[in-house]
Design a protein around this motif. Sequence first.
Motif, PDB file in Angstrom:
ATOM      1  N   TYR A  67       0.876  -1.325   0.098  1.00  0.00           N
ATOM      2  CA  TYR A  67      -0.047   0.060   0.047  1.00  0.00           C
ATOM      3  C   TYR A  67       0.830   1.323  -0.054  1.00  0.00           C
ATOM      4  N   ASN A  68       1.961   1.063   0.970  1.00  0.00           N
ATOM      5  CA  ASN A  68       2.812   2.438   0.867  1.00  0.00           C
ATOM      6  C   ASN A  68       3.676   2.630  -0.302  1.00  0.00           C
ATOM      7  N   ALA A  69       4.007   1.449  -0.991  1.00  0.00           N
ATOM      8  CA  ALA A  69       4.707   1.559  -1.985  1.00  0.00           C
ATOM      9  C   ALA A  69       4.117   2.091  -3.411  1.00  0.00           C
ATOM     10  N   ARG A  70       2.686   1.733  -3.278  1.00  0.00           N
ATOM     11  CA  ARG A  70       1.533   2.222  -4.381  1.00  0.00           C
ATOM     12  C   ARG A  70       1.489   3.732  -4.188  1.00  0.00           C
ATOM     13  N   LYS A  93       3.500   5.924  -2.689  1.00  0.00           N
ATOM     14  CA  LYS A  93       4.598   6.961  -2.418  1.00  0.00           C
ATOM     15  C   LYS A  93       4.952   8.127  -3.332  1.00  0.00           C
ATOM     16  N   ASP A  94       4.525   7.818  -4.546  1.00  0.00           N
ATOM     17  CA  ASP A  94       4.613   8.972  -5.593  1.00  0.00           C
ATOM     18  C   ASP A  94       3.834  10.117  -5.372  1.00  0.00           C
ATOM     19  N   ASP A 102       2.684  11.098  -2.232  1.00  0.00           N
ATOM     20  CA  ASP A 102       3.110  11.985  -1.034  1.00  0.00           C
ATOM     21  C   ASP A 102       3.645  13.208  -1.311  1.00  0.00           C
ATOM     22  N   GLU A 103       4.338  13.434  -2.277  1.00  0.00           N
ATOM     23  CA  GLU A 103       5.288  14.795  -2.740  1.00  0.00           C
ATOM     24  C   GLU A 103       4.012  16.023  -3.070  1.00  0.00           C
ATOM     25  N   CYS A 104       2.880  15.645  -3.587  1.00  0.00           N
ATOM     26  CA  CYS A 104       1.928  16.338  -4.393  1.00  0.00           C
ATOM     27  C   CYS A 104       0.860  16.883  -3.610  1.00  0.00           C
ATOM     28  N   GLY A 105       0.958  16.242  -2.373  1.00  0.00           N
ATOM     29  CA  GLY A 105      -0.179  16.713  -1.253  1.00  0.00           C
ATOM     30  C   GLY A 105      -1.374  16.120  -1.288  1.00  0.00           C
ATOM     31  N   ILE A 106      -1.728  15.132  -2.030  1.00  0.00           N
ATOM     32  CA  ILE A 106      -2.935  14.373  -2.226  1.00  0.00           C
ATOM     33  C   ILE A 106      -2.959  13.252  -1.039  1.00  0.00           C
TER      34      ILE A 106
END
Length: 58
Positions: free
Chosen positions: A46-49, A51-52, A54-58
């Motif tokens: 779930y976290n690997a799915r 992780k991308d 996380d940086e955009c704030g969604i």
Amino acid sequence: MNDKKNHLQYDPRAMLREGLPIFLALFAFLASASYIVYRMVSDYNYNARWKDYDECGI
């Protein structure tokens, strides 16, 4: 001599009384360990799915 013969006879109830708690404890341990491993793998996937994102704030 008769006492030795009775002592060596197979008693399924005695085997069940001695073996069932061991079997249940082993089953509970394996079920718990399996659940913990399943949750760890599930959380990792779930976290690997996500992780991308996380940086955009969604």
